[in-house]
Design a protein around this motif. Structure first.
Motif, PDB file in Angstrom:
ATOM      1  N   LEU A  39     -25.472 -33.971 -17.854  1.00  0.00           N
ATOM      2  CA  LEU A  39     -26.468 -33.042 -18.404  1.00  0.00           C
ATOM      3  C   LEU A  39     -25.977 -32.456 -19.725  1.00  0.00           C
ATOM      4  O   LEU A  39     -26.731 -32.318 -20.687  1.00  0.00           O
ATOM      5  CB  LEU A  39     -26.768 -31.924 -17.409  1.00  0.00           C
ATOM      6  N   THR A  40     -24.677 -32.122 -19.779  1.00  0.00           N
ATOM      7  CA  THR A  40     -24.113 -31.580 -21.021  1.00  0.00           C
ATOM      8  C   THR A  40     -24.240 -32.596 -22.138  1.00  0.00           C
ATOM      9  O   THR A  40     -24.663 -32.268 -23.250  1.00  0.00           O
ATOM     10  CB  THR A  40     -22.621 -31.238 -20.802  1.00  0.00           C
ATOM     11  N   VAL A  55     -26.344 -35.075 -22.352  1.00  0.00           N
ATOM     12  CA  VAL A  55     -27.756 -35.253 -22.709  1.00  0.00           C
ATOM     13  C   VAL A  55     -28.211 -34.115 -23.624  1.00  0.00           C
ATOM     14  O   VAL A  55     -28.875 -34.337 -24.637  1.00  0.00           O
ATOM     15  CB  VAL A  55     -28.632 -35.327 -21.439  1.00  0.00           C
ATOM     16  N   THR A  56     -27.826 -32.871 -23.282  1.00  0.00           N
ATOM     17  CA  THR A  56     -28.215 -31.719 -24.106  1.00  0.00           C
ATOM     18  C   THR A  56     -27.661 -31.873 -25.518  1.00  0.00           C
ATOM     19  O   THR A  56     -28.380 -31.697 -26.505  1.00  0.00           O
ATOM     20  CB  THR A  56     -27.668 -30.420 -23.470  1.00  0.00           C
ATOM     21  N   VAL A  57     -26.363 -32.219 -25.613  1.00  0.00           N
ATOM     22  CA  VAL A  57     -25.741 -32.390 -26.934  1.00  0.00           C
ATOM     23  C   VAL A  57     -26.470 -33.485 -27.706  1.00  0.00           C
ATOM     24  O   VAL A  57     -26.767 -33.343 -28.894  1.00  0.00           O
ATOM     25  CB  VAL A  57     -24.235 -32.729 -26.777  1.00  0.00           C
ATOM     26  N   SER A  90     -21.629 -33.057 -16.194  1.00  0.00           N
ATOM     27  CA  SER A  90     -21.168 -33.532 -17.497  1.00  0.00           C
ATOM     28  C   SER A  90     -22.218 -34.421 -18.159  1.00  0.00           C
ATOM     29  O   SER A  90     -22.371 -34.399 -19.376  1.00  0.00           O
ATOM     30  CB  SER A  90     -19.820 -34.253 -17.381  1.00  0.00           C
ATOM     31  N   MET A 139     -29.612 -34.471 -27.350  1.00  0.00           N
ATOM     32  CA  MET A 139     -30.942 -34.015 -27.749  1.00  0.00           C
ATOM     33  C   MET A 139     -30.861 -33.136 -29.000  1.00  0.00           C
ATOM     34  O   MET A 139     -31.626 -33.291 -29.933  1.00  0.00           O
ATOM     35  CB  MET A 139     -31.604 -33.208 -26.616  1.00  0.00           C
ATOM     36  N   VAL A 140     -29.874 -32.206 -28.981  1.00  0.00           N
ATOM     37  CA  VAL A 140     -29.710 -31.319 -30.132  1.00  0.00           C
ATOM     38  C   VAL A 140     -29.370 -32.152 -31.376  1.00  0.00           C
ATOM     39  O   VAL A 140     -29.930 -31.934 -32.461  1.00  0.00           O
ATOM     40  CB  VAL A 140     -28.609 -30.271 -29.846  1.00  0.00           C
ATOM     41  N   SER A 141     -28.491 -33.159 -31.203  1.00  0.00           N
ATOM     42  CA  SER A 141     -28.114 -34.005 -32.338  1.00  0.00           C
ATOM     43  C   SER A 141     -29.326 -34.742 -32.881  1.00  0.00           C
ATOM     44  O   SER A 141     -29.493 -34.888 -34.083  1.00  0.00           O
ATOM     45  CB  SER A 141     -27.066 -35.039 -31.931  1.00  0.00           C
TER      46      SER A 141
END
Ligand code: MG
Length: 381
Positions: free
Chosen positions: A291-292, A294-296, A289, A298-300
């Protein structure tokens, strides 16, 4: 019974002519009030709030604590409407009180306005109260980021205060007291000068609550002191009949308006470093969770960094850039198109704005502003 330790400090700051903040330390009651209104009226409003609570420092329930704040509101409102020199005065109030309830000790909290209550527990700093301010409303609506709100020129406009209306909307909380927890009540003169990380590290590093309060206040003054600054640090020393507390300590939250219900507490900063964990399915789930998230994030960040336009300077010329004026992380703004105006031709009133970059949601809006700059430059004497 809850045994409290405490320390407090207040300062006029570097720019204000009077200190309109007031505080109360009278265990089990702790209060910060930030008055507003000219000609000493703000001081009167803040003092009236604090005095009303000082006369009733041992409320028997959260309802009683809320009632005290409502009564203070009525007296301030009556004075503000009855005395022309006091017209328009108001005050924020944040109050923390130890309560002796039938099922054991508890902490009652009431808040109106943009003074704050934080808690440092388990190495995390959490903001318990939600500001009743224009920028907080814009953040909640997704129209401002928290970072933009922190430096917004209208960040001191409050949407609720005591003394403004006969009825006041007060948010309230019932918290479970836990030994070792440290609470911080403060006026906006603190958090508008010091970052959450700076506040957190002072609360962590200085054990004596009086010394911690003094250090917070002198830190805010040294950082600019644009407003009065007031701080009360409250430590939970011991608790009779301790109860099992949820991580956020919130036993009950009663928002005055239902739309803020179920808001999770905001963990502002954390210092905990987990030590050599053993891999379990729980940990796997946790890492997944994280990692999820962090990915969200980064995209933001990418979307944010590349969104919007601003009018700024490229050497001698005024130009439109795509992106954010100071860039975001490693995403620098890029040249979009010229305004066909040189910096030397700018109207003096526009120069500072353009130097720091004036931001827009769309290219069209940036172009319109460019055209306005051009018109003002033409009509320059
Ligand atoms: Mg203030």
């Amino acid at each position: 019974m809850i045994e409290f330790g405490w320390g407090a400090a207040t300062d006029i700051g570097r720019t204000r002519k009077s200190n309109q903040d007031r505080l109360l330390v009278s265990a089990p009651m702790f209060v910060v009030a930030d008055g507003m209104g000219g000609h000493q009226a703000g001081e009167v409003a803040a003092l009236m709030a604090v005095e009303h609570l000082a006369a009733n420092t041992e409320p028997g329930s959260l309802d009683e604590l809320v009632t005290l704040v409502e009564q203070a509101n009525e007296s301030i409102y009556d004075r503000a409407t009855g005395d022309p020199s006091m017209r328009g005065m108001g005050t924020t109030v944040v109050a923390l009180a130890g309560l002796e309830l039938a099922d054991g000790p508890a902490i009652g909290v009431v808040n109106v306005g943009d003074s704050r209550l934080y808690r440092r527990a388990n190495e995390a700093l959490v903001q318990i109260t939600e500001d009743h301010s224009l920028v907080e409303t814009l953040v909640r609506d997704g129209r401002l980021t928290r970072e933009e709100a922190a430096v917004h020129p209208q960040r001191n406009i409050v949407t609720r205060a005591l003394g403004i209306d006969r009825r006041v909307l007060a948010d309230s909380w019932l918290l479970t007291p836990v030994v070792g927890d440290r609470y911080l009540l403060c006026s906006d003169g603190l958090f508008n000068e010091l970052s959450a990380r700076e506040i957190h590290s002072i609360l962590d590093e200085i054990e004596d609550p009086d010394a911690a309060a003094e250090t917070l206040v002198s830190g805010a003054c040294a950082a600019g002191g644009h407003d009065n600054v007031t701080v009360v640090v409250v430590d939970i020393i011991s608790v009779d009949e301790p109860k099992v507390a949820s991580p956020d300590r919130v036993a009950e939250f009663r928002p005055a308006l239902p739309m803020v219900e179920k808001r999770p507490l905001v963990t502002i900063t954390e210092t905990s470093v987990p030590s050599a964990p053993v891999m379990t399915w729980r940990l796997g789930l946790f890492i997944g969770s994280v990692l999820t998230v962090v990915t969200v994030l980064m995209v933001s960040v990418v979307i944010y960094a590349r969104s919007g336009y601003f009018v700024g300077i490229d050497g001698p010329d005024v130009v439109i850039y795509k992106g954010r004026p100071d860039g975001v992380l490693w995403f620098d703004p890029t040249f979009e198109e010229p305004v066909k105006l040189s910096v030397a031709d700018l109207a003096p009133t526009d120069l500072a704005d353009v130097q720091s970059g004036v931001t827009f949601d769309s290219l069209d809006a940036a172009k319109r502003y460019g055209f306005e700059l051009y018109t003002r430059a033409e009509s320059k004497p």
